[in-house]
Design a protein around this motif. Structure first.
Motif, PDB file in Angstrom:
ATOM      1  N   ASN A 335      16.786 -46.517  31.528  1.00 11.77           N
ATOM      2  CA  ASN A 335      15.747 -45.654  32.072  1.00 11.77           C
ATOM      3  C   ASN A 335      14.572 -46.506  32.540  1.00 11.77           C
ATOM      4  O   ASN A 335      14.189 -47.471  31.872  1.00 11.77           O
ATOM      5  CB  ASN A 335      15.256 -44.674  31.003  1.00 11.77           C
ATOM      6  CG  ASN A 335      16.243 -43.556  30.733  1.00 11.77           C
ATOM      7  OD1 ASN A 335      16.076 -42.432  31.189  1.00 11.77           O
ATOM      8  ND2 ASN A 335      17.296 -43.854  29.963  1.00 11.77           N
ATOM      9  N   ARG A 367      17.920 -44.659  35.640  1.00 12.16           N
ATOM     10  CA  ARG A 367      17.299 -43.330  35.754  1.00 12.16           C
ATOM     11  C   ARG A 367      15.798 -43.499  35.913  1.00 12.16           C
ATOM     12  O   ARG A 367      15.134 -44.100  35.058  1.00 12.16           O
ATOM     13  CB  ARG A 367      17.613 -42.492  34.515  1.00 12.16           C
ATOM     14  CG  ARG A 367      16.845 -41.168  34.464  1.00 12.16           C
ATOM     15  CD  ARG A 367      17.247 -40.327  33.251  1.00 12.16           C
ATOM     16  NE  ARG A 367      16.377 -39.159  33.122  1.00 12.16           N
ATOM     17  CZ  ARG A 367      15.547 -38.935  32.111  1.00 12.16           C
ATOM     18  NH1 ARG A 367      15.467 -39.796  31.107  1.00 12.16           N
ATOM     19  NH2 ARG A 367      14.796 -37.855  32.075  1.00 12.16           N
ATOM     20  N   TRP A 369      12.553 -42.059  35.419  1.00  9.06           N
ATOM     21  CA  TRP A 369      12.063 -41.031  34.491  1.00  9.06           C
ATOM     22  C   TRP A 369      10.967 -40.168  35.124  1.00  9.06           C
ATOM     23  O   TRP A 369      10.122 -40.657  35.880  1.00  9.06           O
ATOM     24  CB  TRP A 369      11.546 -41.741  33.244  1.00  9.06           C
ATOM     25  CG  TRP A 369      10.796 -40.906  32.272  1.00  9.06           C
ATOM     26  CD1 TRP A 369      11.297 -39.965  31.424  1.00  9.06           C
ATOM     27  CD2 TRP A 369       9.382 -40.960  32.023  1.00  9.06           C
ATOM     28  NE1 TRP A 369      10.286 -39.432  30.654  1.00  9.06           N
ATOM     29  CE2 TRP A 369       9.106 -40.018  31.012  1.00  9.06           C
ATOM     30  CE3 TRP A 369       8.333 -41.712  32.551  1.00  9.06           C
ATOM     31  CZ2 TRP A 369       7.811 -39.819  30.516  1.00  9.06           C
ATOM     32  CZ3 TRP A 369       7.053 -41.507  32.079  1.00  9.06           C
ATOM     33  CH2 TRP A 369       6.796 -40.573  31.061  1.00  9.06           C
ATOM     34  N   GLY A 370      10.985 -38.873  34.763  1.00  5.03           N
ATOM     35  CA  GLY A 370      10.142 -37.892  35.433  1.00  5.03           C
ATOM     36  C   GLY A 370       8.682 -37.858  35.064  1.00  5.03           C
ATOM     37  O   GLY A 370       7.948 -37.001  35.572  1.00  5.03           O
ATOM     38  N   TRP A 391      19.527 -42.431  39.413  1.00  4.12           N
ATOM     39  CA  TRP A 391      19.350 -41.045  38.957  1.00  4.12           C
ATOM     40  C   TRP A 391      17.856 -40.784  39.117  1.00  4.12           C
ATOM     41  O   TRP A 391      17.036 -41.356  38.421  1.00  4.12           O
ATOM     42  CB  TRP A 391      19.796 -40.941  37.506  1.00  4.12           C
ATOM     43  CG  TRP A 391      19.485 -39.669  36.781  1.00  4.12           C
ATOM     44  CD1 TRP A 391      18.298 -38.998  36.748  1.00  4.12           C
ATOM     45  CD2 TRP A 391      20.372 -38.921  35.930  1.00  4.12           C
ATOM     46  NE1 TRP A 391      18.373 -37.878  35.948  1.00  4.12           N
ATOM     47  CE2 TRP A 391      19.642 -37.820  35.430  1.00  4.12           C
ATOM     48  CE3 TRP A 391      21.696 -39.090  35.541  1.00  4.12           C
ATOM     49  CZ2 TRP A 391      20.204 -36.887  34.558  1.00  4.12           C
ATOM     50  CZ3 TRP A 391      22.257 -38.155  34.669  1.00  4.12           C
ATOM     51  CH2 TRP A 391      21.521 -37.075  34.191  1.00  4.12           C
ATOM     52  N   ASP A 393      14.714 -38.505  38.814  1.00  6.31           N
ATOM     53  CA  ASP A 393      13.984 -37.336  38.345  1.00  6.31           C
ATOM     54  C   ASP A 393      12.867 -37.001  39.331  1.00  6.31           C
ATOM     55  O   ASP A 393      12.272 -37.895  39.944  1.00  6.31           O
ATOM     56  CB  ASP A 393      13.318 -37.613  36.990  1.00  6.31           C
ATOM     57  CG  ASP A 393      14.268 -37.526  35.809  1.00  6.31           C
ATOM     58  OD1 ASP A 393      15.481 -37.350  36.013  1.00  6.31           O
ATOM     59  OD2 ASP A 393      13.781 -37.658  34.665  1.00  6.31           O
ATOM     60  N   CYS A 432      17.227 -34.949  39.953  1.00  8.83           N
ATOM     61  CA  CYS A 432      17.108 -34.200  38.692  1.00  8.83           C
ATOM     62  C   CYS A 432      15.728 -33.556  38.630  1.00  8.83           C
ATOM     63  O   CYS A 432      14.712 -34.206  38.891  1.00  8.83           O
ATOM     64  CB  CYS A 432      17.328 -35.124  37.499  1.00  8.83           C
ATOM     65  SG  CYS A 432      17.195 -34.280  35.905  1.00  8.83           S
ATOM     66  N   ASN A 434      13.643 -32.456  36.248  1.00  6.24           N
ATOM     67  CA  ASN A 434      12.570 -32.820  35.323  1.00  6.24           C
ATOM     68  C   ASN A 434      13.114 -33.548  34.113  1.00  6.24           C
ATOM     69  O   ASN A 434      14.323 -33.607  33.890  1.00  6.24           O
ATOM     70  CB  ASN A 434      11.811 -31.560  34.872  1.00  6.24           C
ATOM     71  CG  ASN A 434      12.662 -30.650  33.998  1.00  6.24           C
ATOM     72  OD1 ASN A 434      12.908 -30.921  32.829  1.00  6.24           O
ATOM     73  ND2 ASN A 434      13.147 -29.548  34.572  1.00  6.24           N
ATOM     74  N   ASN A 435      12.203 -34.047  33.307  1.00  6.38           N
ATOM     75  CA  ASN A 435      12.527 -34.674  32.032  1.00  6.38           C
ATOM     76  C   ASN A 435      12.107 -33.764  30.882  1.00  6.38           C
ATOM     77  O   ASN A 435      10.913 -33.476  30.700  1.00  6.38           O
ATOM     78  CB  ASN A 435      11.792 -36.009  31.890  1.00  6.38           C
ATOM     79  CG  ASN A 435      11.924 -36.607  30.494  1.00  6.38           C
ATOM     80  OD1 ASN A 435      12.956 -37.155  30.136  1.00  6.38           O
ATOM     81  ND2 ASN A 435      10.886 -36.480  29.677  1.00  6.38           N
ATOM     82  N   SER A 490      17.571 -30.169  34.734  1.00  8.24           N
ATOM     83  CA  SER A 490      16.745 -30.760  33.682  1.00  8.24           C
ATOM     84  C   SER A 490      17.560 -31.753  32.872  1.00  8.24           C
ATOM     85  O   SER A 490      18.744 -31.539  32.626  1.00  8.24           O
ATOM     86  CB  SER A 490      16.213 -29.666  32.739  1.00  8.24           C
ATOM     87  OG  SER A 490      15.308 -30.200  31.801  1.00  8.24           O
ATOM     88  N   SER A 491      16.915 -32.851  32.491  1.00 11.85           N
ATOM     89  CA  SER A 491      17.568 -33.836  31.620  1.00 11.85           C
ATOM     90  C   SER A 491      16.788 -33.901  30.311  1.00 11.85           C
ATOM     91  O   SER A 491      15.589 -34.169  30.329  1.00 11.85           O
ATOM     92  CB  SER A 491      17.564 -35.204  32.303  1.00 11.85           C
ATOM     93  OG  SER A 491      18.193 -36.168  31.498  1.00 11.85           O
TER      94      SER A 491
END
Length: 831
Positions: A335, A367, A369-370, A391, A393, A432, A434-435, A490-491
């Motif tokens: 991430n 990823r 991150w959001g 990925w 976000d 994606c 959101n986190n 959502s993740s």
């Protein structure tokens, strides 16, 4: 000589015939001030108010000492920025002049020559403002007046009839991590954080280019490029749209025009993720030409690949994996958080290095991150070049968000800007929403904490559905090409306390650390796709020292070091886990070393549990790659770019071919994983049972050769621990395991397996010798097992924190020549 003259002539002709140009206003002399004061100070653009205050010696460096506390007043102030620039009569002859801000943080009023021309409210949007009618020949004054994001956010929060968690950040479309996280400081910035420019154009311009892959085969790729072109008028003469060597003639109408240009590539080369092939990239240029005039042009670099997210019901639940170019891929990665609390400080070189570090550690996915930012173009470019799937976000994290009409429209335009900017990168794998917001609503107890009524709770859920199940996916459908629309709301999809989180969707498993479960629980809690999990470790000694403005005082009780751990129970949790697996040193250097080993050990157990479960589990992305300041955190690379023990371990654990032993109920199994393209048809497994001094106690393995398929898993028959260990003590022996390709007589993979926790091992004292081979190469020798060899020096080592077998040596490459290299091993912390 004639060629040079001809080239110069052609270049001048292009400039003469070009109907577009731009001026970079970032390089002008900028100044700033507190809105309450009259004293203007020098400023930098791109930049932030904190950086400008530091450069003017108004505030100390917030990263050092405990200075973070001393700069909190900044977030409550309003800040003004201004510059002067000249415009020539020739420039004013252009039909259109746009003032373009690529990023403003966050609430601002923009004035040109004293007239308000734009109000902004989103850090993540691009602002294009027609300004021809506001400009004048000669000197022009541009002012950007920023309002406090904290105060404005609080005003917005007050309009909601119930308390929203994490207010005011939920109401502010800016980087959420700036409000403080459990790995980052609270530094709520303001400023012109990206470039600003003037664009001059005539008749027509290209707003956006996207492309779609219609078919992709061995002999040809069929693409269609879609250009969005804005025309000033209904054109009487046809405009020629060029796509490389292809061209189409179109009659543009006033306003927005959508032009499609089919394109074929014969014998195409695919873009492949790291570990699966090369990252072939193709360059394209779209240009508009009318007569001899070039109206506009834009360049794109693309890669040919197909990607899909596969979710199919099976006997265990539902699969979750990515298929790239028709082949299932096991996602190995991490991430990403912003690389600095002050984003304008991120250089191209730092982006390139961090992504190259991912490639070098055998990763293929990252990823974004959001809670951070949509990263700089250089980030995605580096991922394209290094085969790292992204990925992505959207920038919403760990809170509830409003969904009034103004917020909805703001979010849609944010998505439009980012989708149009990012989607052509071949590295993009998934959007994606959101986190951890779905999980926050369902599991975090905010409704009870803030005493929500039933209607309040329903409103939160309606708002969530509106933003993440309507506004964002609808915007993606509207603005992205059909093959770039994969969306996951959502993740994680289900919180880690629910059994379904292990049988479908993606999982953030935090039973380790937050739940304080032992590392071994990872062997039981294996999800379909692990998109977040982690454990903290200290940064390197060099980065720890950088926390101090004066002479470093390396002591765990030092207030400065304590202040650079942002988790409220971080030190307590680290020590609790350390006691389980290691002896806890009193010496700071040794404590730092053990904390890194502890982090690496935990993540090794997790990664290996995930990979053993392939194809049930098809992805493992640990938390986190990097840091935004010098800090004790979950990162594998610290703020100064140094690899912690975790990153070296990740490199080993993510090899395409690995041996992953598993001990359960006095039985030892050996799993051999092959994520590579090659099938090994004659694979054998053998192991030696060794004492720590090198004495061989026995050997074993499989007499029968087996086939290790490409992208496959091979589980060798079980071995009884009693049979292996015999009359030896578990803490006095280890296995050295080798998997060999008998056909080529090559070692495919090897590993060491220990039967006791590190603190229980009866290690003899190793005599470690270092021999200098060249200015940047050394060789390390040992007489007995040297466990977790730690090389200390001001350079990057090609390997570190490794086991060195008895009576063996290892060559190490250094990133630069250094005079003094210290060495330590686990034995040094046990005596």
């Amino acid at each position: 000589m004639r060629k040079s003259i001809l080239f110069s002539f052609l270049f001048i002709q292009i400039l003469i015939n070009a109907q577009f140009s731009e001026r970079n206003l970032s390089s002008q002399k900028w100044s700033f001030k507190n809105a309450k004061e009259n004293n203007w100070l020098t400023a930098s653009v791109p930049g932030t108010v904190h950086l400008d205050l530091m450069k003017n010696n108004i505030i100390p460096d917030p990263y050092k000492d405990e200075n973070e506390k001393k700069v909190q007043w900044i977030e409550n102030e309003n800040w003004d920025y201004q510059t002067q620039f000249t415009v020539s009569a020739k420039e004013l002859e252009n039909q259109n002049i746009d003032l373009v801000f690529e990023g403003l943080d966050t609430f601002s009023d923009i004035y040109l020559n004293g007239k308000l021309i734009q109000t902004t409210d989103n850090m993540f949007r691009k602002w294009t403002i027609p300004v021809k009618n506001y400009l004048k020949k000669g000197e022009n004054i541009l002012q950007v007046k920023f309002r406090s994001a904290v105060k404005t956010g609080n005003e917005l929060a007050a309009t909601v009839p119930f308390t929203m968690p994490e207010s005011p950040r939920s109401f502010v479309r800016k980087a959420q991590y700036q409000f403080g996280w459990d790995w980052g400081p609270r530094l709520v910035t303001a400023g012109i954080w990206k470039n600003v420019k003037l664009e001059f154009w005539n008749h027509a311009k290209i707003n956006n280019i996207k492309y779609e892959t219609l078919s992709l085969g061995e002999k040809q790729a069929v693409l269609v490029f879609k250009a969005e072109i804005f025309s000033e008028n209904n054109e009487q003469n046809k405009t020629i749209v060029f796509l490389n060597e292809k061209s189409v003639a179109v009659l543009l109408k006033k306003g927005i025009n959508f032009i499609e240009i089919p394109y074929k590539i014969f014998n195409p080369e695919l873009w492949q993720p790291n570990g699966r092939g090369k990252q072939k990239l193709y360059d394209f240029e779209v240009s508009l030409k009318r007569g001899i005039d070039i109206l506009d042009k834009k360049a794109e670099r693309i890669g040919l690949r197909t990607i899909e997210l596969v979710q199919e019901k099976d006997e265990n639940g539902k699969s979750f994996y990515f298929k790239v170019n028709g082949e299932p891929i096991y996602a190995k990665g991490t991430n990403w958080i912003p690389g600095d609390s002050f984003s304008p400080r991120m250089t191209k070189e730092k982006y390139q290095k961090l992504i190259k570090d991912c490639k070098d550690a055998n990763m293929n996915m990252i990823r974004v991150w959001g809670g951070g930012i949509y990263e700089n173009d250089e980030f995605y470019k580096a991922c394209d070049e290094n085969g790292i799937l992204v990925w992505q976000d959207f920038m919403f994290a760990g809170s509830f968000y409003p969904a009034d009409e103004k917020f909805q429209k703001n979010v849609e335009l944010e998505v439009k800007d980012q989708v149009e900017r990012i989607q052509n990168h071949p590295s993009l794998a998934l959007w994606c929403g959101n986190n951890e917001i779905d999980e926050a609503i369902v599991n975090w107890g905010y409704q009870k904490q803030f005493k929500y009524s039933k209607e309040d709770s329903l409103q939160v859920w309606r708002d969530y559905k509106k933003i993440f199940h309507e506004i964002i996916p609808n915007a993606i459908q509207k603005y992205a090409s059909r093959d770039k629309q994969m969306y996951w709301p959502s993740s994680p999809s289900i919180g880690w306390g629910h059994k379904e989180s292990l049988t479908e969707g993606d999982s953030h498993y935090w039973g380790v650390w937050w739940g304080e479960q032992p590392f071994e629980i990872y062997n039981e809690k294996v999800p379909r796709f692990a998109s977040e999990y982690g454990f903290q470790g200290m940064p390197t000694l060099e980065t720890t020292k950088s926390m101090f403005s004066g002479k470093p005082e390396l002591d765990l009780q030092n207030g400065i070091i304590k202040a650079h751990e942002k988790h409220s129970r971080g030190w307590e949790i680290i020590e609790s886990y350390m006691k389980r697996d290691y002896n806890v040193p009193n010496d700071f250097v040794k404590y730092n070393y053990i904390s890194q080993l502890l982090q690496a050990r935990g993540m090794q157990i997790a990664i290996e549990a995930h990979r053993r479960a392939k194809p049930y589990n098809m992805g493992t992305l640990y938390w986190q790659l990097n840091d935004c300041w010098p800090v004790v955190s979950w990162s594998s690379i610290d703020y100064l770019g140094n690899w912690k023990a975790l990153h070296y371990q990740v490199k080993r654990s993510f090899e395409n071919q690995v041996i992953l032993p598993q001990e359960k109920d006095e039985i030892l199994d050996f799993y051999v994983i092959n994520d590579g393209l090659k099938t090994f048809e004659n694979v054998s497994l053998e192991f030696d049972i060794l004492k720590f001094n090198g004495e061989k106690k026995g050997s074993g393995g499989m007499a029968e050769v087996r086939t290790l398929e490409s992208n496959g898993v091979l589980n060798f028959d079980s071995f009884s621990l009693e049979e292996i260990i015999g009359d030896a003590e578990r803490n006095e022996i280890f296995l050295h395991v080798i998997v060999r390709d008998e056909k080529d007589e090559k070692v495919i993979a090897e590993t060491n397996y220990f039967f006791a926790k590190p603190k229980d091992l009866k290690l003899p004292k190793p005599n470690i010798q270092i021999k200098k081979i060249s200015a940047t190469e050394i060789e390390i020798f040992t007489d007995v097992l040297a466990k977790d060899v730690y090389l200390i020096g001001d350079a990057h080592f090609s390997d570190n924190f490794f086991d060195l077998l008895p009576k063996t040596s290892k060559r190490i490459i250094l990133s630069k020549p250094i005079e003094n290299i210290k060495v330590m091993s686990l034995w040094d912390t046990m005596n």
